[in-house]
Design a protein around this motif. Structure first.
Motif, short mmCIF file in Angstrom:
data_model
loop_
_atom_site.label_atom_id
_atom_site.label_comp_id
_atom_site.label_asym_id
_atom_site.label_seq_id
_atom_site.Cartn_x
_atom_site.Cartn_y
_atom_site.Cartn_z
N ALA A 1 24.98 33.61 6.97
CA ALA A 1 24.79 34.66 5.98
C ALA A 1 25.28 34.24 4.59
O ALA A 1 24.68 34.60 3.59
CB ALA A 1 25.54 35.92 6.42
N LEU A 2 26.39 33.48 4.54
CA LEU A 2 27.08 33.30 3.26
C LEU A 2 26.96 31.91 2.64
O LEU A 2 27.19 31.76 1.44
CB LEU A 2 28.58 33.61 3.44
N ALA A 3 26.65 30.89 3.45
CA ALA A 3 26.71 29.53 2.90
C ALA A 3 25.48 29.18 2.08
O ALA A 3 25.45 28.15 1.41
CB ALA A 3 26.91 28.52 4.02
N GLY A 4 24.44 30.02 2.17
CA GLY A 4 23.23 29.73 1.41
C GLY A 4 22.18 28.99 2.23
O GLY A 4 21.31 28.31 1.68
N GLN A 5 22.26 29.15 3.55
CA GLN A 5 21.31 28.42 4.42
C GLN A 5 19.93 29.04 4.42
O GLN A 5 19.77 30.21 4.72
CB GLN A 5 21.79 28.50 5.88
N LYS A 6 18.93 28.22 4.15
CA LYS A 6 17.55 28.60 4.43
C LYS A 6 16.68 27.36 4.36
O LYS A 6 16.92 26.45 3.57
CB LYS A 6 17.03 29.68 3.49
N ILE A 7 15.68 27.34 5.21
CA ILE A 7 14.68 26.27 5.18
C ILE A 7 13.47 26.84 4.44
O ILE A 7 12.96 27.90 4.81
CB ILE A 7 14.31 25.84 6.61
N THR A 8 13.07 26.15 3.38
CA THR A 8 11.89 26.58 2.64
C THR A 8 10.87 25.45 2.66
O THR A 8 11.20 24.29 2.88
CB THR A 8 12.24 26.95 1.19
N GLN A 9 9.63 25.83 2.39
CA GLN A 9 8.53 24.90 2.57
C GLN A 9 7.58 25.00 1.39
O GLN A 9 7.25 26.11 0.95
CB GLN A 9 7.77 25.38 3.81
N VAL A 10 7.14 23.86 0.90
CA VAL A 10 6.09 23.82 -0.11
C VAL A 10 5.02 22.87 0.38
O VAL A 10 5.34 21.75 0.82
CB VAL A 10 6.65 23.35 -1.47
N ALA A 11 3.78 23.27 0.33
CA ALA A 11 2.64 22.44 0.78
C ALA A 11 2.91 21.83 2.14
O ALA A 11 2.67 20.64 2.37
CB ALA A 11 2.34 21.36 -0.26
N GLY A 12 3.44 22.63 3.05
CA GLY A 12 3.64 22.18 4.43
C GLY A 12 4.92 21.41 4.66
O GLY A 12 5.30 21.16 5.80
N VAL A 13 5.62 21.01 3.58
CA VAL A 13 6.77 20.13 3.69
C VAL A 13 8.07 20.92 3.53
O VAL A 13 8.20 21.72 2.61
CB VAL A 13 6.72 19.03 2.61
N VAL A 14 9.04 20.66 4.42
CA VAL A 14 10.36 21.28 4.29
C VAL A 14 11.07 20.68 3.10
O VAL A 14 11.10 19.46 2.91
CB VAL A 14 11.16 21.06 5.59
#
Ligand code: FES
Ligand code: FES
Lengths: 156, 726
Positions: free
Chosen positions: B648-661
């Motif tokens: 929740a707090l550390a800023g974790q997220k996986i985001t993707q642009v044009a299919g790439v993490v």
């Protein structure tokens, strides 16, 4: 090119590319796999060793740059008084979970105790925040450092 | 156990060891654990009795830090009636036909092994008692045991287990189910705080992990795959890379299109990892990622928003008359919640060593799920399963990542191309973040109907997740038995599933790590609307103590056990006194049931300038009648709590642009550090239920407890993770 330096008190010489990071020289060329690879970018502390007593990240240190200097790794740290005390505290409190980060944690903890014999929580947090523990053993790392500090002067 | 079952097994029983001593190999039937969906099996536990009356006990489960390499041998040693300091533990290899299930997942190990491990120890002990009785010519119910000795009180004789080897080797093991096990009041090992068996070796920096495997002539491999997961190989400058210093082979790997098994790639094999990875900087690959390039975080969010604004594609559960209940509601509470994809980030990057020789494969793998790996390797490479030996190494963190065995198939596929040469495949950190099996993102539009008394009369969740058709991706299901859907009479659960190229997987407390957050945070809003606090609303919903059916083959949910942990944590955390906290400080509550464990937690935070500081956490858990190793139990709960706070707090997220993490290292997908670690208070509510696992159930409630605390401190609702109060 032959590179000479001291590792855990013994003179060593290896013939590798001086750009090769100390981490991989230790693991692959010197038979010391205790120092761990976690990120290769100075972000996790798994590769922490001592260079002339100070904690450094071996993944960012070209082996050529330690020519003539003295390196201590997890395999040799118990020879230091603080190393022995930290090792004992780690065992008594069962600090490790998976254990992978612990070589780095111990090396950072020993460097801290060598400089600050009796650190408070803030000093511990400041010195240890560069060492990631994915299993989150932080409660016990703090307790382990305090226990090791307390055992200062106790017989071996 | 029937005689026929016994005779099928060659080694069952006791046999003399060369050089003195005795080897017990004891087969004990293990009941199929419902959630495993497996047939009942035999478990072979081994105990070696060595000269000097020392004992080696086989640890059969892969150790990821969950403590099974210590706790399962503790169960054997307890009933074998030896002292723990007489015992050393030896990791077995992977062979489920011998050892039964060896997977480390779903917090299932404790529940599955609790009876058979103790029975194996008791059977071995009984054979020694029988041997002594024959030697001394006394009735078998005469001799007693302690600390690896058999004693006969009447005659005052005693003898060490090891000295009974010749007699014991002649005996047939007793039927384990007919043995009387110890009364827990007599336990001398179970229930005692026992450090991990590998702790001294870890502290000494000994090579224990997969990454440390050494073999003569070993080559180091790195593997390049398409940055957009699933893209196909077109061409590469292989010859340029072959000419680089230290490089021995550059190989193209043709995949089978399954991320779980093998995707296309280019492997560089060199004399050192560093040389291989350096050569990789010169590698230029053309990929065909046309089928993947359209996937992005932005497009998922847009599709989810559209879906939530329309009628759902399918119903997961309709119970009672939800439409009528909403129409009749005195008040309706609605809110939308979401959470991102997450990576596992085990600190030891994925790796595996493999040697292909004479048509057989030997593998050294840090895997949580070895038999799954064996099957995948066999299928992908066309090698018979019995030609594959899997050695289990210690594992530098699992969290569910190593339930998948893609790295094992990759290492085997590379090794198969260089017969006779052992190959160690190691991921860089970027590989590890890009080739994960991610916790899937999700969106929920909730509604709850309240009657005039503030009682919840209906619950609705429109969920947008990922999947194909009506089949959700792995770890992306919306279970009908989730709290509170199982507690409310009128329920409607519906879903839309989006397409993604990202493979998904189990992350510690899968499903629950997200559903715990959204459902308990939403219920905090419902409680507020009903003029109550969340613990009171939960107690109202739970009602009288009774068992409710679980999901599929999952465990039943007992409302009384849930009440027990809620009442406990409310007392531990001085919940009723929370009104006395200064401004900007607040306490929040969360409850969840996952992996057969019940946890209620309270978090205390302060918020200043948008920065959240967690001061203290209280956790009360019910995992049955016996905490096997209280030291490890505490570690598991502390680790789960800190991990949940980090999500929740550390800023974790996986985001993707044009299919790439986009995330490649711990700076962009951070985990919690020591300086964010609060005081954590843990208590267990002991109930008369079989012991169950602790690797996961303490994680889910901490996230809603945290965001509910942020609300108490600031009045702001956090409905999206990671927390961003800006
Ligand atoms: S491997 Fe050196 S800091 Fe992570
Ligand atoms: S003990 Fe697993 S990463 Fe620290």
């Amino acid at each position: 090119m032959a590179i000479r330096f001291t590792v855990n008190g013994a003179a060593r010489e290896i013939d590798v590319d001086p750009e090769k990071p100390l981490l991989w020289a230790l693991r692959e060329d010197l038979g010391l796999p205790g120092t761990k690879f976690g990120c290769g970018a100075g972000l996790c502390g798994a590769c922490t060793v001592h260079l002339d007593g100070a904690a450094i990240r071996a993944c960012l240190t070209p082996v050529g740059s330690v020519e003539g200097q003295s390196i201590t790794t997890i395999e040799g740290v118990a020879a230091l008084d603080a190393g022995r005390r930290v090792g004992e505290a780690w065992h008594t409190l069962d600090v490790p979970q998976c254990g992978y980060c612990q070589a780095g944690q111990i090396m950072s903890a020993v460097a801290l105790l060598t400089e600050v014999p009796d650190p408070d929580d803030a000093a511990i947090d400041a010195a240890m925040a560069g060492n990631l523990c994915r299993c989150s053993t932080y409660v016990r790392i703090r307790a382990g450092i305090k226990a090791a500090a307390k055992s200062r002067g106790a017989a071996a | 156990m029937t005689a026929a079952m016994l005779s099928r097994r060659r080694f069952v029983g006791a046999s003399l060891l060369a050089g003195g001593g005795l080897m017990f190999e004891l087969a004990v039937p293990i009941a199929a654990h419902a959630a495993d969906g497996a047939e009942p099996r035999l478990l072979t536990a081994f105990i070696r009795v060595l000269p000097g009356n020392r004992f080696v006990i086989g640890g059969k489960n892969a150790e990821i830090g969950q403590g099974a390499k210590t706790s399962l041998p503790m169960m054997i040693a307890e009933e074998f009636d030896v002292d723990w300091d007489q015992v050393t533990v030896e990791q077995t290899h992977a062979d489920q036909s011998l050892f039964g299930a060896q997977s480390a997942g779903g917090s299932r190990t404790t529940a599955r092994e609790w009876l058979p491990m103790r029975q194996a120890g008791a059977a071995a002990r009984q054979m020694l008692v029988m041997a002594a009785a024959r030697k001394w010519n006394v009735p078998e119910d005469g001799p007693t045991t302690a600390s690896g000795m058999v004693k006969d009180r009447r005659s005052g004789r005693s003898i060490a287990y090891v000295d009974l080897a010749p007699e014991a080797a002649m005996l047939t093991p007793p039927d384990p189910s007919a043995l009387k096990l110890k009364d827990p009041a007599q336990y001398r090992i179970i229930g005692k705080p026992i450090p991990g068996v590998d702790t001294p070796a870890i502290v000494a920096g000994k090579p224990l992990f997969g990454i440390d495997v050494a073999q003569p002539g070993l080559l180091h491999a790195v593997l390049e795959t398409c940055p957009a997961v699933g893209g196909r190989f077109k061409s590469a400058n292989l010859d340029t890379v072959r000419a680089l210093p230290g490089v021995r082979h550059v190989l193209t790997i043709t995949g089978n299109g399954e991320a779980e098994s093998l995707l296309d790639g280019v492997a560089i094999l060199a004399e050192s990892f560093w040389a291989a990875n350096k050569a990789r900087e010169s590698l230029e690959v053309a990929w065909d990622d046309s089928a993947q390039a359209g996937f992005s975080t932005e497009s998922y969010a847009a599709q989810a928003a559209t879906a939530l604004g329309a009628k759902a594609a399918s119903e997961v559960l309709r119970k009672g008359e939800p439409d009528a209940a909403f129409a009749a509601a005195a008040r309706t509470v609605e809110a939308r919640y979401d959470y991102p994809f997450l990576a596992h980030g085990t600190l030891e990057p994925q790796n595996c060593t493999a040697l292909f020789k004479d048509g057989a494969l030997e593998i050294w793998a840090p895997t949580q799920n070895p038999e799954n790996g064996r099957g995948l390797v066999a299928k992908a490479l066309g090698i018979a399963p019995e030609k594959i030996r899997i050695n289990l190494t210690r594992i530098g963190g699992g969290f569910g990542r190593r339930l998948m065995n893609d790295y094992m198939v990759q290492a085997a596929a590379i090794a198969a191309k260089v017969p006779g040469t052992p190959v160690k495949l190691l991921y860089t950190r970027q590989d590890d973040f890009r080739r994960d099996f991610y916790r899937p993102a999700g969106w929920h539009a909730f509604a709850a109907a309240l009657d005039g008394e503030g009682k919840v009369t209906a619950f609705r969740d429109h969920f947008v997740g990922f999947g194909t058709g009506e089949a959700p991706v792995r770890a992306g299901e919306l279970p009908g038995a989730m709290v509170p859907a199982n507690l409310v009479d009128a329920v409607l659960l519906e879903q839309d599933l989006l397409a993604t190229n990202l493979p998904t997987g189990w992350l510690r407390a899968p499903g629950s790590n997200a559903l715990g957050f959204v459902s308990q945070a939403f219920l905090d809003e419902v409680a507020e609307a009903a003029g109550k606090d969340l613990p009171s609303l939960m107690l109202d919903l739970l009602g009288s103590p009774r068992a409710l059916a679980g999901e599929g083959r999952g465990p039943a949910f007992h409302t009384g056990r849930a009440r027990g942990v809620i009442e406990k944590v409310v007392a531990m955390a001085d919940w009723q006194g929370r009104g006395k906290l200064p401004k900007g400080r607040g306490k929040g509550f969360g409850f969840y049931f996952s992996h057969a464990g019940y946890f209620a937690e309270v978090v205390e935070v302060s918020v200043a300038d948008g920065q959240v500081k967690v001061h203290e956490v209280w956790a009360a858990g019910d995992v049955g009648s016996q905490i096997v190793n209280p030291l490890n139990a505490l570690h598991q709960v502390q680790g789960s709590v800190i991990e949940g706070l980090g999500q929740a707090l550390a800023g974790q997220k996986i985001t993707q642009v044009a299919g790439v993490v986009e995330q490649a290292n711990f700076d962009t997908h951070p985990f919690q550090r020591i300086d964010a670690t609060p005081k954590i208070n843990v208590e267990f509510v002991i109930t008369d239920n079989p012991p169950t696992g602790l690797g996961e159930p303490a994680l889910p409630p901490v996230i809603p407890a945290l965001v509910n605390a942020i609300h108490a401190a600031t009045g702001k609702r956090v409905r999206s993770l990671p927390v961003d109060l800006a």
